[in-house]
Design a protein around this motif. Structure first.
Motif, mmCIF file in Angstrom:
data_model
loop_
_atom_site.group_PDB
_atom_site.id
_atom_site.type_symbol
_atom_site.label_atom_id
_atom_site.label_comp_id
_atom_site.label_asym_id
_atom_site.label_seq_id
_atom_site.Cartn_x
_atom_site.Cartn_y
_atom_site.Cartn_z
ATOM 1 N N LYS A 116 23.417 19.282 5.550
ATOM 2 C CA LYS A 116 22.540 20.090 6.386
ATOM 3 C C LYS A 116 21.082 19.995 5.968
ATOM 4 N N GLU A 117 20.862 19.755 4.695
ATOM 5 C CA GLU A 117 19.489 19.719 4.205
ATOM 6 C C GLU A 117 19.310 18.573 3.221
ATOM 7 N N GLU A 118 18.232 17.867 3.374
ATOM 8 C CA GLU A 118 17.940 16.731 2.494
ATOM 9 C C GLU A 118 16.437 16.664 2.294
ATOM 10 N N THR A 119 16.033 16.260 1.109
ATOM 11 C CA THR A 119 14.605 16.156 0.823
ATOM 12 C C THR A 119 14.259 14.737 0.398
ATOM 13 N N ILE A 120 13.302 14.158 1.097
ATOM 14 C CA ILE A 120 12.782 12.846 0.713
ATOM 15 C C ILE A 120 11.554 13.087 -0.160
ATOM 16 N N VAL A 121 11.605 12.583 -1.377
ATOM 17 C CA VAL A 121 10.485 12.752 -2.308
ATOM 18 C C VAL A 121 9.710 11.445 -2.370
ATOM 19 N N ILE A 122 8.440 11.533 -2.041
ATOM 20 C CA ILE A 122 7.580 10.342 -2.039
ATOM 21 C C ILE A 122 6.657 10.438 -3.243
ATOM 22 N N ARG A 123 6.932 9.594 -4.223
ATOM 23 C CA ARG A 123 6.097 9.616 -5.424
ATOM 24 C C ARG A 123 5.231 8.365 -5.551
ATOM 25 N N ASP A 124 5.574 7.346 -4.781
ATOM 26 C CA ASP A 124 4.837 6.099 -4.937
ATOM 27 C C ASP A 124 3.746 5.951 -3.881
ATOM 28 N N VAL A 125 3.361 7.052 -3.224
ATOM 29 C CA VAL A 125 2.181 7.062 -2.350
ATOM 30 C C VAL A 125 1.082 7.781 -3.130
ATOM 31 N N HIS A 126 0.112 7.032 -3.572
ATOM 32 C CA HIS A 126 -0.866 7.559 -4.520
ATOM 33 C C HIS A 126 -2.221 7.907 -3.906
ATOM 34 N N PHE A 127 -2.471 7.510 -2.660
ATOM 35 C CA PHE A 127 -3.746 7.755 -1.995
ATOM 36 C C PHE A 127 -4.882 7.060 -2.767
ATOM 37 N N GLU A 128 -6.035 7.080 -2.177
ATOM 38 C CA GLU A 128 -7.216 6.586 -2.891
ATOM 39 C C GLU A 128 -7.611 7.645 -3.926
ATOM 40 N N PHE A 129 -8.339 7.215 -4.931
ATOM 41 C CA PHE A 129 -8.661 8.109 -6.051
ATOM 42 C C PHE A 129 -9.358 9.378 -5.549
ATOM 43 N N SER A 155 17.365 15.526 16.280
ATOM 44 C CA SER A 155 18.224 16.672 15.948
ATOM 45 C C SER A 155 17.847 17.342 14.635
ATOM 46 N N ALA A 156 16.702 17.043 14.088
ATOM 47 C CA ALA A 156 16.338 17.596 12.781
ATOM 48 C C ALA A 156 14.936 18.191 12.816
ATOM 49 N N GLN A 157 14.723 19.111 11.882
ATOM 50 C CA GLN A 157 13.395 19.699 11.692
ATOM 51 C C GLN A 157 12.832 19.183 10.374
ATOM 52 N N LEU A 158 11.569 18.812 10.395
ATOM 53 C CA LEU A 158 10.934 18.212 9.224
ATOM 54 C C LEU A 158 9.870 19.157 8.673
ATOM 55 N N LEU A 221 4.951 12.263 -11.987
ATOM 56 C CA LEU A 221 6.084 12.790 -11.218
ATOM 57 C C LEU A 221 5.687 14.006 -10.392
ATOM 58 N N ASN A 222 4.734 14.774 -10.901
ATOM 59 C CA ASN A 222 4.311 15.983 -10.190
ATOM 60 C C ASN A 222 3.427 15.665 -8.982
ATOM 61 N N ARG A 223 2.776 14.521 -9.001
ATOM 62 C CA ARG A 223 1.943 14.126 -7.857
ATOM 63 C C ARG A 223 2.859 13.485 -6.812
ATOM 64 N N ARG A 224 3.205 14.249 -5.812
ATOM 65 C CA ARG A 224 4.209 13.781 -4.870
ATOM 66 C C ARG A 224 4.048 14.476 -3.515
ATOM 67 N N THR A 225 4.694 13.909 -2.529
ATOM 68 C CA THR A 225 4.812 14.533 -1.210
ATOM 69 C C THR A 225 6.291 14.612 -0.884
ATOM 70 N N GLU A 226 6.740 15.759 -0.440
ATOM 71 C CA GLU A 226 8.144 15.948 -0.125
ATOM 72 C C GLU A 226 8.317 16.190 1.369
ATOM 73 N N ILE A 227 9.356 15.570 1.931
ATOM 74 C CA ILE A 227 9.707 15.786 3.343
ATOM 75 C C ILE A 227 11.121 16.349 3.366
ATOM 76 N N GLN A 228 11.233 17.593 3.764
ATOM 77 C CA GLN A 228 12.527 18.248 3.824
ATOM 78 C C GLN A 228 13.105 18.080 5.242
ATOM 79 N N ILE A 229 14.323 17.591 5.276
ATOM 80 C CA ILE A 229 15.004 17.377 6.552
ATOM 81 C C ILE A 229 16.063 18.456 6.730
ATOM 82 N N ASN A 230 15.926 19.266 7.747
ATOM 83 C CA ASN A 230 16.937 20.273 8.067
ATOM 84 C C ASN A 230 17.654 19.874 9.359
#
Length: 231
Positions: A116-129, A155-158, A221-230
């Protein structure tokens, strides 16, 4: 002559019972009838008056012997009738040692587990400085994620949340995390993920670390973007 009269009944009776032993139980009437004829012959060796008694006695013995000792295979399944717990099995049906068709194994119904719920953790997107602008490498990685999310979108909410390490002031990190969350979301929408699928886009700053901010590895590891899929 007396020897013949004594031996002949024994020979006839022995031969009859030996023959009956190989018959099926259902053949006992035939076995009894043959025994009756044999009994009559045995009785006749003594006197014609004994023929009827001999027929009745030996016929009954032969029928009973056939019933008790007969062990054929009436349904032809390869299992003797004495052990066949499923008589009259149709020809060609495979049977077990008891003469019964094997019980088919119960159908295994595989339960489909829907997460029912899943989280995609994006850690390798670093943006420009010190920025929320995506690099070319970041966009390539997000293209892969967009392909996945387009399949989920109907069928999902992000829910998208941005996170930073503890370097810098809290207020600055809060705003930076919000900008980065919106930057990722805008790119995914541009890549084809429906805007309506995103129900929230927020920044958490440095408030939800997943590693030790005292080390370079932990801060990464703390610098990240998370996408939660419900779903």
């Amino acid at each position: 002559m007396s020897i013949m009269r004594t031996a002949l009944p024994l020979v006839l009776l022995t031969g009859l019972l030996t023959g009956c032993a190989g018959l099926q139980k259902t053949d006992w009437p035939t076995c009894a009838a043959v025994g009756g004829v044999t009994g009559a012959a045995i009785g006749a060796t003594e006197s014609s008056a004994y023929a009827g008694y001999g027929a009745l006695l030996v016929g009954g013995m032969a029928g009973a012997y056939c019933w008790v000792h007969g062990d054929g295979d009436e349904d032809g399944d390869g299992v003797p009738d004495s052990r066949d717990k499923c008589p009259h099995t149709p020809k060609g049906v495979q049977v077990d040692a008891n003469g019964c068709p094997p019980v088919p194994p119960a159908a295994v119904v595989e339960e489909v587990v829907v997460v029912k719920e899943e989280t995609i953790v994006i850690r390798d997107v670093h943006f420009e400085f010190d920025s929320a602008r995506l690099t070319a490498a970041d966009k390539t990685k997000l293209d892969t994620i967009a392909t996945r999310l387009k399949q989920e979108a109907p069928s999902a909410q992000l829910r998208v949340s941005g996170h930073t390490d503890s370097v810098g002031k809290d207020a600055y990190n809060q705003k930076l995390s919000e900008k980065r969350a919106h930057s990722v979301t805008d790119y995914l929408i541009g890549a084809g993920v429906p805007r309506s699928a995103f129900v929230s886009v927020t920044g958490a700053g440095e408030s939800h670390p997943v590693a030790d901010n005292k080390t370079a590895e932990g801060r990464a590891l703390n610098r990240r973007t998370e996408i939660q899929i419900n779903r």
